[in-house]
Write a protein that holds these residues in place. Structure first.
Motif, PDB file in Angstrom:
ATOM      1  N   VAL A 184     -17.565  28.894  35.775  1.00  0.00           N
ATOM      2  CA  VAL A 184     -17.801  30.221  35.197  1.00  0.00           C
ATOM      3  C   VAL A 184     -19.239  30.667  35.444  1.00  0.00           C
ATOM      4  O   VAL A 184     -19.509  31.832  35.754  1.00  0.00           O
ATOM      5  CB  VAL A 184     -17.476  30.217  33.687  1.00  0.00           C
ATOM      6  CG1 VAL A 184     -17.989  31.466  33.016  1.00  0.00           C
ATOM      7  CG2 VAL A 184     -15.976  30.101  33.480  1.00  0.00           C
ATOM      8  N   SER A 185     -20.180  29.735  35.315  1.00  0.00           N
ATOM      9  CA  SER A 185     -21.576  30.058  35.577  1.00  0.00           C
ATOM     10  C   SER A 185     -21.783  30.426  37.040  1.00  0.00           C
ATOM     11  O   SER A 185     -22.426  31.435  37.354  1.00  0.00           O
ATOM     12  CB  SER A 185     -22.467  28.862  35.210  1.00  0.00           C
ATOM     13  OG  SER A 185     -23.796  29.062  35.630  1.00  0.00           O
ATOM     14  N   VAL A 228     -19.413  26.916  24.947  1.00  0.00           N
ATOM     15  CA  VAL A 228     -18.575  25.767  25.287  1.00  0.00           C
ATOM     16  C   VAL A 228     -18.874  24.643  24.304  1.00  0.00           C
ATOM     17  O   VAL A 228     -20.044  24.319  24.055  1.00  0.00           O
ATOM     18  CB  VAL A 228     -18.859  25.284  26.727  1.00  0.00           C
ATOM     19  CG1 VAL A 228     -17.922  24.132  27.101  1.00  0.00           C
ATOM     20  CG2 VAL A 228     -18.717  26.433  27.708  1.00  0.00           C
ATOM     21  N   SER A 251     -17.307  24.999  32.772  1.00  0.00           N
ATOM     22  CA  SER A 251     -18.579  25.668  32.494  1.00  0.00           C
ATOM     23  C   SER A 251     -19.311  25.970  33.797  1.00  0.00           C
ATOM     24  O   SER A 251     -19.840  27.069  33.995  1.00  0.00           O
ATOM     25  CB  SER A 251     -19.468  24.791  31.604  1.00  0.00           C
ATOM     26  OG  SER A 251     -18.830  24.473  30.401  1.00  0.00           O
ATOM     27  N   SER A 253     -26.610  28.318  32.498  1.00  0.00           N
ATOM     28  CA  SER A 253     -26.194  27.613  31.284  1.00  0.00           C
ATOM     29  C   SER A 253     -27.398  27.182  30.453  1.00  0.00           C
ATOM     30  O   SER A 253     -28.439  26.801  30.988  1.00  0.00           O
ATOM     31  CB  SER A 253     -25.361  26.376  31.642  1.00  0.00           C
ATOM     32  OG  SER A 253     -24.155  26.737  32.268  1.00  0.00           O
ATOM     33  N   ASN A 259     -23.688  34.116  31.065  1.00  0.00           N
ATOM     34  CA  ASN A 259     -24.554  33.250  30.273  1.00  0.00           C
ATOM     35  C   ASN A 259     -23.694  32.296  29.466  1.00  0.00           C
ATOM     36  O   ASN A 259     -22.908  32.713  28.616  1.00  0.00           O
ATOM     37  CB  ASN A 259     -25.435  34.081  29.332  1.00  0.00           C
ATOM     38  CG  ASN A 259     -26.419  34.938  30.083  1.00  0.00           C
ATOM     39  OD1 ASN A 259     -27.075  34.474  31.009  1.00  0.00           O
ATOM     40  ND2 ASN A 259     -26.533  36.201  29.705  1.00  0.00           N
ATOM     41  N   VAL A 260     -23.842  31.007  29.734  1.00  0.00           N
ATOM     42  CA  VAL A 260     -23.018  29.979  29.103  1.00  0.00           C
ATOM     43  C   VAL A 260     -23.892  29.152  28.160  1.00  0.00           C
ATOM     44  O   VAL A 260     -24.894  28.577  28.582  1.00  0.00           O
ATOM     45  CB  VAL A 260     -22.378  29.055  30.161  1.00  0.00           C
ATOM     46  CG1 VAL A 260     -21.554  27.966  29.488  1.00  0.00           C
ATOM     47  CG2 VAL A 260     -21.514  29.862  31.126  1.00  0.00           C
ATOM     48  N   PRO A 295     -25.217  34.616  24.403  1.00  0.00           N
ATOM     49  CA  PRO A 295     -24.260  34.021  25.345  1.00  0.00           C
ATOM     50  C   PRO A 295     -23.056  34.925  25.586  1.00  0.00           C
ATOM     51  O   PRO A 295     -22.645  35.692  24.709  1.00  0.00           O
ATOM     52  CB  PRO A 295     -23.838  32.739  24.639  1.00  0.00           C
ATOM     53  CG  PRO A 295     -23.959  33.072  23.179  1.00  0.00           C
ATOM     54  CD  PRO A 295     -25.144  33.999  23.071  1.00  0.00           C
ATOM     55  N   VAL A 300     -20.385  33.158  26.901  1.00  0.00           N
ATOM     56  CA  VAL A 300     -19.414  32.091  26.676  1.00  0.00           C
ATOM     57  C   VAL A 300     -20.109  30.969  25.900  1.00  0.00           C
ATOM     58  O   VAL A 300     -21.257  30.641  26.183  1.00  0.00           O
ATOM     59  CB  VAL A 300     -18.884  31.509  28.010  1.00  0.00           C
ATOM     60  CG1 VAL A 300     -17.813  30.453  27.749  1.00  0.00           C
ATOM     61  CG2 VAL A 300     -18.358  32.602  28.914  1.00  0.00           C
TER      62      VAL A 300
END
Length: 278
Positions: A164-165, A215, A161, A190, A171-172, A211, A213
């Motif tokens: 990727v952020s 998680v 996470s 995030s 936007n996670v 978002p 993504v």
């Protein structure tokens, strides 16, 4: 970290490197057990010890630990207890074993607690680099991590996470059902939804937080509806499940399947069709 332990047990844990302590098991009148660096051992007054000389938590110490971890208000965490766990202030997940009390088909509470399994969260920056490189560097994919309990899936998801952020600026949304996944740096882009079931968190998040993504941790069969809704909406999903093989995943909704074979160790990565990817 672990501030809720009674004095006698807290003193024993001070002799252990917390960076390598993954799990602590309190069983009433049985040797205090710890997972240190992936290996289980017993703890005595001054650290690692044989079972004969290990500390033996009393029933009162087990009860006091749970009471302190709940913020000295069991009623405030009643819904968590009904699901078999309590989350500590620093993200420690405390699993509960005892007598389950029902009224009809409804679980009311857990009484006469006899054992606690305390999982200590770790933020290991960079541990998901290989997964990022092999699954995401060339383009985004939905990713699921597969292994039995205790192989570091949550720690890897947390770092994935963050990567990727930080590197993609996406936007996670972290759906943290047990308050454990978000214990650490998830990156500056995030957002976290804690203690909601996955369907609620996914649905509300998609509607309100936009978002790129989502998680989440520890998928159960009933959670795949939430994953499917997200994927069909064009949102990538990073998740984990207590499964050992690609074939065991009930719905093939992911682009990459990462099978672990030990603490943080990648055995293989396969694509949506089950074939290995480089």
């Amino acid at each position: 970290m672990l501030d809720f332990l009674p004095p006698r047990l807290s003193s024993a844990v001070r002799h252990v490197n917390l960076n390598r302590l993954y799990e602590l098991r309190l069983r009433a009148d049985k040797p205090l057990c710890a997972n240190i660096g992936g290996v289980f051992c017993f703890l005595g007054e001054h650290g690692e010890e044989s079972a004969v000389h290990a500390l033996r938590p009393t029933a009162q110490e087990v009860s006091d630990t749970l009471f302190a971890a709940s913020g000295y208000s069991v009623y405030s965490v009643e819904n968590q207890i009904k699901r078999g766990f309590v989350t500590g202030a620093d993200g420690e997940r405390i699993g509960i074993a005892g007598s389950y009390v029902y009224e009809g088909n409804a679980l009311l509470s857990i009484h006469s607690v006899t054992s606690l399994c305390i999982r200590i969260p770790h933020a290991i920056e960079g541990c998901a680099e290989e997964i990022y490189r092999r699954c995401l560097r060339e383009g985004m994919n939905s990713v699921i991590l597969l292994s039995p309990p205790g192989d570091g899936k949550t720690t890897l998801l947390r770092d994935l996470s963050r990567l990727v952020s930080t590197r993609k600026g996406l936007n996670v949304l972290v759906s943290d059902e047990r308050g454990e996944l978000s214990a650490g740096d998830l990156g500056d882009t995030s957002d976290v939804v804690r203690f909601a079931d996955k369907l609620t968190a996914f649905t509300a998040g998609i509607r309100a937080m936009r978002p790129d993504v989502i998680v989440t941790d520890e998928l159960l069969p009933e959670d795949y509806l939430a994953v499917r809704r997200a994927v069909e909406s064009g949102i990538y999903v990073f998740a984990s499940a207590h499964l050992k093989r690609y074939e065991d995943v009930p719905e093939k909704l992911f682009g990459r399947y990462v099978i672990l074979s030990g603490l943080g160790k990648i055995e293989r990565i396969c694509g949506a069709d089950g074939t290995d990817v480089a």
